[in-house]
Write an enzyme that holds these catalytic residues in place. Structure first.
Site, PDB file in Angstrom:
ATOM      1  N   GLN A 223       0.840  -1.213   0.000  1.00  0.00           N
ATOM      2  CA  GLN A 223       0.000   0.000   0.000  1.00  0.00           C
ATOM      3  C   GLN A 223       0.873   1.261   0.000  1.00  0.00           C
ATOM      4  O   GLN A 223       0.526   2.276   0.599  1.00  0.00           O
ATOM      5  CB  GLN A 223      -0.954  -0.006   1.187  1.00  0.00           C
ATOM      6  N   SER A 224       1.991   1.204  -0.691  1.00  0.00           N
ATOM      7  CA  SER A 224       2.919   2.339  -0.718  1.00  0.00           C
ATOM      8  C   SER A 224       2.331   3.544  -1.459  1.00  0.00           C
ATOM      9  O   SER A 224       1.947   3.439  -2.625  1.00  0.00           O
ATOM     10  CB  SER A 224       4.217   1.900  -1.399  1.00  0.00           C
ATOM     11  N   ASN A 225       2.289   4.676  -0.760  1.00  0.00           N
ATOM     12  CA  ASN A 225       1.891   5.931  -1.417  1.00  0.00           C
ATOM     13  C   ASN A 225       2.978   6.387  -2.379  1.00  0.00           C
ATOM     14  O   ASN A 225       2.697   6.981  -3.415  1.00  0.00           O
ATOM     15  CB  ASN A 225       1.664   7.023  -0.374  1.00  0.00           C
TER      16      ASN A 225
ATOM     17  N   CYS B  70       4.954   4.487  -4.169  1.00  0.00           N
ATOM     18  CA  CYS B  70       4.866   3.738  -5.435  1.00  0.00           C
ATOM     19  C   CYS B  70       3.739   4.291  -6.308  1.00  0.00           C
ATOM     20  O   CYS B  70       3.910   4.497  -7.505  1.00  0.00           O
ATOM     21  CB  CYS B  70       4.668   2.248  -5.162  1.00  0.00           C
TER      22      CYS B  70
END
Ligand SMILES: *Cc1c(COP(=O)(O)O)cnc(C)c1O
Length: 326
Positions: free
Chosen positions: A73-75, A77
């Protein structure tokens, strides 16, 4: 000036405003917010400022593909995928874990943005960033690798410049800020703000709230911040040597570990949403807000002081954590 050498991706300056109802609630303080959740670039967040410098560097180096790495859930990325789209570059994301059928929050947006998604856990073993870079090169592309969180001396230039933006807003509003509170995770935001503080003579204390525990065998976050800050200073030919004494990093709220949502984060999200109509995220800004509230309640700030909460974004992750938030 090297801070003028960037690829425009966001909407700046981001708003700075007072949190009226929250300040009424904690009436010994004036609480303000800097809205880096409103930087644009596919729903906003702090990575916009870093990516403006990283994308410029990629283009200057003749690269045609961005590769980066992060949590599922990387912002970071998600925003890298958006930056690649705007700049007409390819994008490969290496996400931690094994392939999931989930299509929610940031992963959904990564797909909409056209990123190629890879998972670290593969049936044949662990896929590392180095291996992915090799594969992309073998396919005939010229990749530009962005470290986790976009946190290196190039990305951090964005937060050094953000201090200049803040100084101008404070000047226009005839305002001084005593403390700046924000979420610190891979160190790039913190390092940039720290360099900016000295470069542009900002009097505020820069206080990062650590959102994950230091991992065994890895450089502790405080030292990572020092290392990046010194590299940024070198890049800017700014003659200051940063040490751990310059870094204020509060690690009192990270004992649950990265991405683990506790009652405290849930309460913080509800509080800001219901007092000010502002959406935090459960992983980063929620935890930093827990720290802010706790310090307010304990009276850790001097009475009458002006406190700025720097919102770093992350709202899309709420949809992934939905069941834990209400
Ligand atoms: C990445 C991120 C942070 C942490 O910033 P670093 O520069 O990695 O320390 C904070 N908040 C949000 C929403 C983020 O996505």
């Amino acid at each position: 000036m090297i801070t003028n050498n960037y690829f425009e991706l966001g909407f700046f300056p981001t708003p700075l405003h007072r949190l009226n109802r929250l300040s009424e609630h904690y009436s010994d303080y004036n609480i303000y917010i800097k809205r880096d959740d409103q930087t644009g670039l596919a729903l906003g967040g702090n990575k916009t400022r870093k990516l403006e410098y990283l994308v410029k560097d990629a283009i200057d180096k003749g690269c045609d593909t961005l590769i980066t790495y992060g949590a599922a859930q990387s912002n970071h990325c998600r925003q890298t995928a958006a930056a690649a789209a705007i700049a007409g570059l390819g994008c490969h994301l290496l996400l931690k874990g094994s392939a999931t059928p989930e299509l929610n929050g940031n992963i959904l947006l990564d797909k909409l943005l056209g990123a190629n998604i890879h998972w670290t856990e593969q049936p044949e073993g662990l896929l590392t960033p180095e291996e992915l870079i090799k594969r992309v090169k073998l396919s005939g592309k010229k990749p530009y690798y962005i470290p986790i969180g976009g946190s290196n001396e190039i990305g951090s230039l964005g937060y050094a410049r953000a201090v200049l933006e803040l100084k101008q807003q404070l000047f226009e509003n005839i305002l001084d800020i005593d403390y700046i509170i924000f979420s610190s995770s891979s160190g790039g935001t913190h390092a940039g703000l720290l360099v900016g503080k000295y470069l542009y003579n900002l009097s505020s204390e820069i206080i990062g709230i650590s959102n994950g525990k230091d991992e065994m065998g890895k450089t502790p976050l405080g030292q990572q911040i020092v290392d990046i800050a010194n590299k940024v200073a070198a890049l800017l030919k700014f003659d200051k040597l940063f040490t751990l004494d310059d870094v204020i990093l509060n690690s009192d709220y990270n004992s649950a570990g990265y991405g683990v949502v506790t009652r405290a984060e849930v309460d913080a999200l509800h509080l800001l949403a219901q007092k000010e109509g502002i959406i935090l995220d459960p992983v980063y800004t929620g935890r930093a807000f827990v720290g802010l509230i706790d310090c307010l309640e304990k009276g850790n700030f001097k009475k009458g002081s002006n406190i700025l909460f720097w919102h770093t974004g992350g709202a899309p992750a709420n949809f992934h954590y939905a069941k834990q938030l209400v």
